[in-house]
Design a protein around this motif. Structure first.
Motif, short mmCIF file in Angstrom:
data_model
loop_
_atom_site.label_atom_id
_atom_site.label_comp_id
_atom_site.label_asym_id
_atom_site.label_seq_id
_atom_site.Cartn_x
_atom_site.Cartn_y
_atom_site.Cartn_z
N TYR A 86 0.86 -1.19 0.00
CA TYR A 86 0.00 0.00 0.00
C TYR A 86 0.89 1.24 0.00
O TYR A 86 0.72 2.16 -0.79
CB TYR A 86 -0.90 -0.01 1.24
N CYS A 87 1.86 1.25 0.90
CA CYS A 87 2.78 2.40 1.01
C CYS A 87 3.96 1.96 1.86
O CYS A 87 3.77 1.49 2.98
CB CYS A 87 2.05 3.57 1.67
N ARG A 95 6.08 3.67 3.44
CA ARG A 95 6.16 4.43 4.69
C ARG A 95 5.20 3.86 5.73
O ARG A 95 5.50 3.81 6.92
CB ARG A 95 5.84 5.89 4.40
N LEU A 96 4.02 3.43 5.27
CA LEU A 96 3.06 2.81 6.19
C LEU A 96 3.67 1.56 6.80
O LEU A 96 3.58 1.34 8.01
CB LEU A 96 1.77 2.47 5.42
N LEU A 115 6.28 2.70 9.39
CA LEU A 115 5.70 3.26 10.61
C LEU A 115 5.12 2.15 11.49
O LEU A 115 5.27 2.16 12.71
CB LEU A 115 4.60 4.27 10.28
N VAL A 117 6.94 10.14 1.96
CA VAL A 117 5.48 9.98 1.88
C VAL A 117 5.10 9.47 0.49
O VAL A 117 5.83 9.66 -0.49
CB VAL A 117 4.73 11.30 2.19
N HIS A 118 3.96 8.83 0.40
CA HIS A 118 3.49 8.26 -0.87
C HIS A 118 3.30 9.37 -1.89
O HIS A 118 2.81 10.45 -1.57
CB HIS A 118 2.15 7.54 -0.63
N MET A 149 -3.83 8.12 -1.69
CA MET A 149 -3.62 6.95 -0.83
C MET A 149 -3.70 7.34 0.64
O MET A 149 -4.12 6.56 1.48
CB MET A 149 -2.25 6.32 -1.11
N CYS A 150 -3.30 8.58 0.93
CA CYS A 150 -3.25 9.02 2.33
C CYS A 150 -4.64 9.25 2.90
O CYS A 150 -4.85 9.14 4.10
CB CYS A 150 -2.42 10.30 2.44
N CYS A 189 -5.77 6.23 4.59
CA CYS A 189 -4.76 5.57 5.44
C CYS A 189 -5.03 5.86 6.91
O CYS A 189 -5.13 7.01 7.32
CB CYS A 189 -3.37 6.08 5.04
N ALA A 234 -2.53 8.27 8.73
CA ALA A 234 -2.30 9.66 8.29
C ALA A 234 -2.15 10.64 9.46
O ALA A 234 -1.27 11.50 9.42
CB ALA A 234 -3.42 10.10 7.35
N CYS A 289 1.38 10.10 10.56
CA CYS A 289 2.38 10.30 9.50
C CYS A 289 2.52 11.78 9.11
O CYS A 289 3.60 12.25 8.81
CB CYS A 289 1.96 9.45 8.30
N PRO A 307 1.42 13.46 6.35
CA PRO A 307 1.97 13.61 5.00
C PRO A 307 1.79 15.01 4.44
O PRO A 307 2.62 15.47 3.66
CB PRO A 307 1.19 12.57 4.18
S1 SF4 Z 1 -0.48 8.80 5.26
FE1 SF4 Z 1 0.16 8.47 3.13
S2 SF4 Z 1 2.40 8.59 3.17
FE2 SF4 Z 1 1.70 8.31 5.28
S3 SF4 Z 1 1.77 6.13 5.64
FE3 SF4 Z 1 -0.30 6.57 4.98
S4 SF4 Z 1 -0.30 6.33 2.77
FE4 SF4 Z 1 1.81 6.43 3.41
#
Ligand code: SF4
Length: 580
Positions: free
Chosen positions: A24-25, A27-28, A31, A178-179, A184-185, A188, A191, A194, A196
């Motif tokens: 998916y991402c 960074r996800l 984290l 970040v994506h 996508m965020c 998520c 978020a 994160c 972003p």
């Molecule tokens: S908020 Fe966006 S960049 Fe951050 S972990 Fe979720 S998908 Fe990835």
């Protein structure tokens, strides 16, 4: 099958769900798996309920449900939603609440993250059952579509690639960017942790400053509110402006907190109150209330922090559900070992704090010539401290200026009290440990509430409270908590105390207990103070980084996250917020 993928004792196995996050991402994935940040939001709870409630109704004849699978060879483990026998072969089923992806000719496809999850489950099932699982299926409930995924060499190669990438990311201390796809965020669950939008905004500022030699005007420290609102209009809002959960305050010494399924039950003699664990983010026990081991375990498992405070409002201890986050701690230690970084952050912080004090005094004496005159020398003293703050070269000099400004501020604070306030509620300077008057008892109790809020916010963000940048580790209080608290003392509590005293909300007899050498709040006084504090946390204020009103409760968490970003690739956003 590739045997080089086996996990070793030093390399723990991966959850299959982690591969879902990875696709998916990245960074996800980082984290969640490396920094151990997990947010169970509405969608996550709803997903769990779907598996527990909807699935049996919808899925008429599964052979087996919730099958635990693991593979030492692949270094993976997880739980398959359902496994069915089809034409003499096992098929792994994965259920999703949303819609499928649409490919060419509108053909239904699994999303890449769902696809890798289904492949992994099928491969692990084959190993667990000792027979071939040639197919996985992903069922999308929103559009009632089932996607079939053949488990062939191509699928296995995809899985290997994903596992290799996950292992590599687990070794790095750098958080992935970040994506690139903002959409996508929006969906998520991480978020709010994160942030972003903030990172994209800083990136945008940096790239525009490279494009334009005069774009220093857009630096966060000088940007105006109207500038922010204009530039932010097109950005989505991913940091919730209101706090979605509550703190459960346990005040009575006769209170007993137990567990019933996913609910905390607070019993005070014949009264029982049930509090679903989903509704709270923290439990604060004031004084001698009791809590069962089962209740503590439920909180720990659901990431709900518990804090114990003395009857007098002193912080005693707290739990954290996230002891890991080694990479985050390493970045913090490394950054806060640099004298220059500490001084820069301390200057940002203390400047914000002292400006808040000054603005409050100016606002409180506006339009009243007598009060303004009586506060004049204090106001000038604070202004002088602010002027000199830009030139200090050492933390000690900064501490000196902050102390001077604080003395001026507290000397002028009584000027904000209404003439009708009784003498018993007037402060006599600032006193603590123990407070010498009722006003100071109120201040100290509220500071303890801020302390507990900041403490759990720092832990939630993954920071080490004991490693600060301004306060010295002299007392039992973790320095980083004392650091971050400085931003919020005036707006979150001093203003509330002055306003409530002016409204005559305090009874100098019933709300306080006065003994020789000791003065603290009674049970009634504490309940009143907690009510005022919680009300204040729900009030909104516009934060420059969201461009929208944000409750104070959210603002504390946001500043903790922005502080962490000072050394995690997105600096110069911390402590830029100002009271108007
Ligand atoms: S908020 Fe966006 S960049 Fe951050 S972990 Fe979720 S998908 Fe990835």
């Amino acid at each position: 099958m590739n045997t080089t993928l086996a996990s070793t004792p030093s390399e723990p196995p991966l959850r299959v769900m982690a591969l879902h996050a990875l696709l998916y991402c990245e960074r996800l994935f980082y984290l969640e798996e490396v920094e151990e940040i997990r947010v169970a939001d509405f969608a996550v709870y709803a997903g769990r309920r779907m598996h527990e409630e909807l699935l049996p109704l919808d899925d008429e004849s599964p052979e087996r449900r919730s099958v635990e699978v693991a593979s030492e060879t692949w270094g993976l483990f997880g739980k398959v939603d359902a496994v069915r026998r089809r034409d003499g072969r096992w098929v792994a089923y994965e259920h999703k609440r949303g819609r499928c992806r649409r490919g060419e000719d509108n053909r239904p496809e699994a999303w890449p993250s769902d696809r890798i999850q289904a492949i992994a489950y099928a491969v692990l099932l084959a190993e667990t059952f000792g027979e071939a699982v040639p197919e996985a299926r992903v069922r999308y409930h929103a559009d009632n579509v089932t996607v079939l995924i053949p488990i062939d060499e191509l699928a296995r190669a995809e899985l290997q690639q994903a596992v290799d990438r996950a292992r590599l990311l687990r070794q790095t201390t750098d958080r992935p960017p970040v994506h690139e796809n903002e959409r996508m965020c929006v969906r998520c669950s991480l978020a709010p942790a994160c942030l972003p939008e903030e990172e994209r905004w800083v990136e945008l500022q940096h790239s525009s400053s490279q494009d334009s030699p005069t774009s220093d005007e857009n630096h966060p420290s000088t940007i105006s509110d109207s500038d922010v609102s204009t530039s932010e209009k097109s950005r989505p809002r991913l940091f919730p402006s209101v706090r979605q959960k509550q703190t459960l305050h346990v005040i009575s010494p006769r209170a007993y907190v137990s567990r019933s399924a996913d609910t905390l039950v607070v019993t005070v003699e014949d009264d029982k109150e049930k509090v679903p664990i989903e509704d709270i983010d923290s439990v604060l026990i004031h004084g001698f209330g009791q809590m069962t081991t089962q209740a503590i375990q439920l909180c720990a498992r659901r990431g709900v922090s518990i804090q114990w405070m003395s009857t007098g409002g002193q912080f005693i201890a707290g739990t954290t559900a996230s002891p890991g986050r080694v990479q985050q701690r390493l970045r913090q230690y490394s950054a806060l070992s640099q004298t220059d970084t500490c001084l820069r952050l301390a200057r940002q912080l203390i400047q914000a704090k002292v400006e808040s004090q000054l603005r409050y005094l100016l606002r409180g004496t506006r339009g009243d010539a007598t009060r303004r005159e009586r506060s004049r020398s204090a106001i000038e003293g604070i202004r002088e401290s602010l002027r000199r703050m830009h030139t200090v070269r050492s933390p000690d000099s900064l501490r000196g200026l902050e102390g001077t400004a604080a003395r001026h501020y507290f000397s002028a604070l009584p000027q904000l009290l209404s003439p009708s306030v009784s003498e018993a509620l007037h402060p006599n300077g600032r006193s603590k440990h123990p407070p010498q008057d009722r006003f100071n008892a109120l201040l100290s109790f509220g500071y303890a509430l801020i302390y507990s809020l900041v403490h759990r916010s720092l832990l939630a963000v993954g920071l080490e409270p004991a490693f600060g940048f301004f306060h010295q580790p002299r007392s039992s209080a973790p320095p980083l908590v004392l650091d971050l608290m400085e931003l919020f003392r005036t707006p979150l509590w001093e203003m509330v105390v002055v306003a409530s005293v002016n409204r005559g909300q305090w009874n100098s007899e019933h709300d306080f207990i006065v003994n020789p050498g000791q003065l603290w709040l009674s049970d009634d006084g504490r309940k009143k103070a907690i009510g005022l504090f919680e009300d204040r946390l729900q009030e909104s204020y516009r934060h420059p980084h969201t461009g929208q009103p944000l409750t104070y409760a959210r603002m504390v968490e946001l500043e903790a996250r922005l502080l962490e970003k000072e050394w995690s690739g997105c600096p110069e956003l911390f402590a830029r917020w100002r009271m108007r």
